[in-house]
Motif scaffolding. Sequence first.
Motif, PDB file in Angstrom:
ATOM      1  N   HIS A 271      10.658  69.235  55.488  1.00 27.85           N
ATOM      2  CA  HIS A 271       9.383  68.572  55.796  1.00 27.85           C
ATOM      3  C   HIS A 271       8.668  69.263  56.956  1.00 27.85           C
ATOM      4  N   GLN A 273       8.881  72.517  57.534  1.00 31.50           N
ATOM      5  CA  GLN A 273       8.733  73.926  57.163  1.00 31.50           C
ATOM      6  C   GLN A 273       9.557  74.832  58.070  1.00 31.50           C
ATOM      7  N   PRO A 351       3.669  66.728  48.992  1.00 31.04           N
ATOM      8  CA  PRO A 351       3.730  66.436  50.424  1.00 31.04           C
ATOM      9  C   PRO A 351       3.749  64.931  50.675  1.00 31.04           C
ATOM     10  N   ASN A 356      -2.952  66.939  56.188  1.00 29.86           N
ATOM     11  CA  ASN A 356      -2.411  68.283  56.401  1.00 29.86           C
ATOM     12  C   ASN A 356      -2.945  69.183  55.293  1.00 29.86           C
ATOM     13  N   LYS A 359      -0.777  72.145  53.962  1.00 32.27           N
ATOM     14  CA  LYS A 359       0.346  71.761  53.115  1.00 32.27           C
ATOM     15  C   LYS A 359      -0.123  71.411  51.703  1.00 32.27           C
ATOM     16  N   TYR A 360      -1.274  70.727  51.613  1.00 29.65           N
ATOM     17  CA  TYR A 360      -1.795  70.359  50.295  1.00 29.65           C
ATOM     18  C   TYR A 360      -2.312  71.581  49.539  1.00 29.65           C
ATOM     19  N   TYR A 363       0.741  73.115  48.089  1.00 28.57           N
ATOM     20  CA  TYR A 363       1.202  72.302  46.955  1.00 28.57           C
ATOM     21  C   TYR A 363       0.334  72.553  45.729  1.00 28.57           C
ATOM     22  N   LEU A 389       5.088  77.267  53.975  1.00 29.80           N
ATOM     23  CA  LEU A 389       4.548  76.075  53.311  1.00 29.80           C
ATOM     24  C   LEU A 389       4.830  76.119  51.814  1.00 29.80           C
ATOM     25  N   SER A 392       8.533  75.446  51.189  1.00 33.69           N
ATOM     26  CA  SER A 392       8.940  74.055  51.404  1.00 33.69           C
ATOM     27  C   SER A 392       8.672  73.164  50.201  1.00 33.69           C
ATOM     28  N   ARG A 393       7.792  73.600  49.302  1.00 29.83           N
ATOM     29  CA  ARG A 393       7.538  72.844  48.065  1.00 29.83           C
ATOM     30  C   ARG A 393       8.621  73.121  47.022  1.00 29.83           C
TER      31      ARG A 393
END
Length: 474
Positions: A271, A273, A351, A356, A359-360, A363, A389, A392-393
């Motif tokens: 979460h 990263q 996320p 953020n 982050k989006y 994603y 980032l 992390s997905r």
Amino acid sequence: MRTNTIVTLGPASMQPEILRQLAEQGVRIFRLNFSHGDAAYFSSTVAAIRDLEGEIGHPLTIMADLCGPKIRIGELPGSPVHIAQGTRAMLGPSTLQTRFDPDTVYFSLDMPEVLNGLQEGMPVYLSDGMLRFEVVQVHEPDRLFELEARNRGIVTSHKGIAFPGKEHKLSALTDKDRRDLDEAVELGVDAVALSFVQDRQDIMEAREAIARHRTWIPVVAKLERKSAVDNLESILAVADAVMVARGDLGLECPLATLPVLQKRIIRACRHAQKAVIVATQMLLSMVSNPVPTRAETTDVANAVLDGADCVMLSEETAVGEYPVEAVQFIREITESAETYFLERVQGPYPPKKEHNPAKYLAYAATLIAENMKAKALVSHSTSGMTARLLSSRRPALPVYALTPEQRVVRALNFFWGVRPRLADERIDNHLERVQEFVQRSQDFEPGESVILTSGQPTPGQTKIHTNEIKVYYK
């Protein structure tokens, strides 16, 4: 292979030919354990890794692991000493040892400050937790204690001692660590692992020591103290990566809670990263056996299923009889576990509901890539943040990360599914750099699609960050 393998180098693996075989098995991160050597000892190995890096055409990362304030007992008269259940022993500073006759079992400490706050009823562990005592009487507060053994075993001089659940006001950087850190940075290591971290201040001290060399390398916080787990959020704010060091952490916390702790730490790192490494006894039986146990293979697989970025081998590759075979096995296990992991998650992790945009954007890029059945995600980032980032997905597709910074290239080896590459700075435009990389790379066939992400300055934008996603066909 998306989960990275870190190997510890030692007498069994420091030869150039073994290093080459390890790299051919996909190893990209090599750990130098400064508990067993100094910069001078490792200098030829660092040179060999740099030569190998040039030959194979892949970035290789060298991590210096500092010893930290490992607490050990002093000289034990009559060592080794057999301890029976119920045996009484004394614990205190080495200066008080002469008070007692030679028949008394006396555990002396050269760092008596760790005894501050020790109370009756508290546990005390020796020999990596194999011998367990309890404080039954406080003879002198903060100085002298009587212990009673709760099991039986053998103890020798200079064994490690632990006080589960008790916080020690000791800096994670000892004088030796400061010297080792300075020499390691001058030697050219790419990352440093800090042992026995307790809070964010320990990380900041290491960062300041590195900054004095007018450079930056990532700092890995080793979680070996309960206080570090309690302070995980603030540590994640300043560390670049975290190591779940299950050996000492398993002494500080009840063993039964360790598997869940591992899962919670890995989730928190993803979460944030930040890369997370799972270490200690991954394939320990392979120190002397050509194949691992069933329990070890399951343990490695579970670390992958928990979402770890890296798994680490220690004695297996440093002093074991089968260093290359250990890496082969761990690679097979991680690849098998990754297949199930991707089946189970069924798409990139969304996320949390938060403001953020970066982050989006990451994603969204992973969603587009998987929906289009693209060949890969390709990002450009000076700091490496975009690649982190995307990683992390946990996308099924590889993440190619282009950056003009060699230090960032090697730092990105810690992250799940990331393939770092040095960007061509002769091309000014970041998006054009990424497109040119795809055109030149033999990893992509004509007609295949990739998803590109980059940051391009726009009017009114004060800071460059990822603001573009592009579908690109070679």
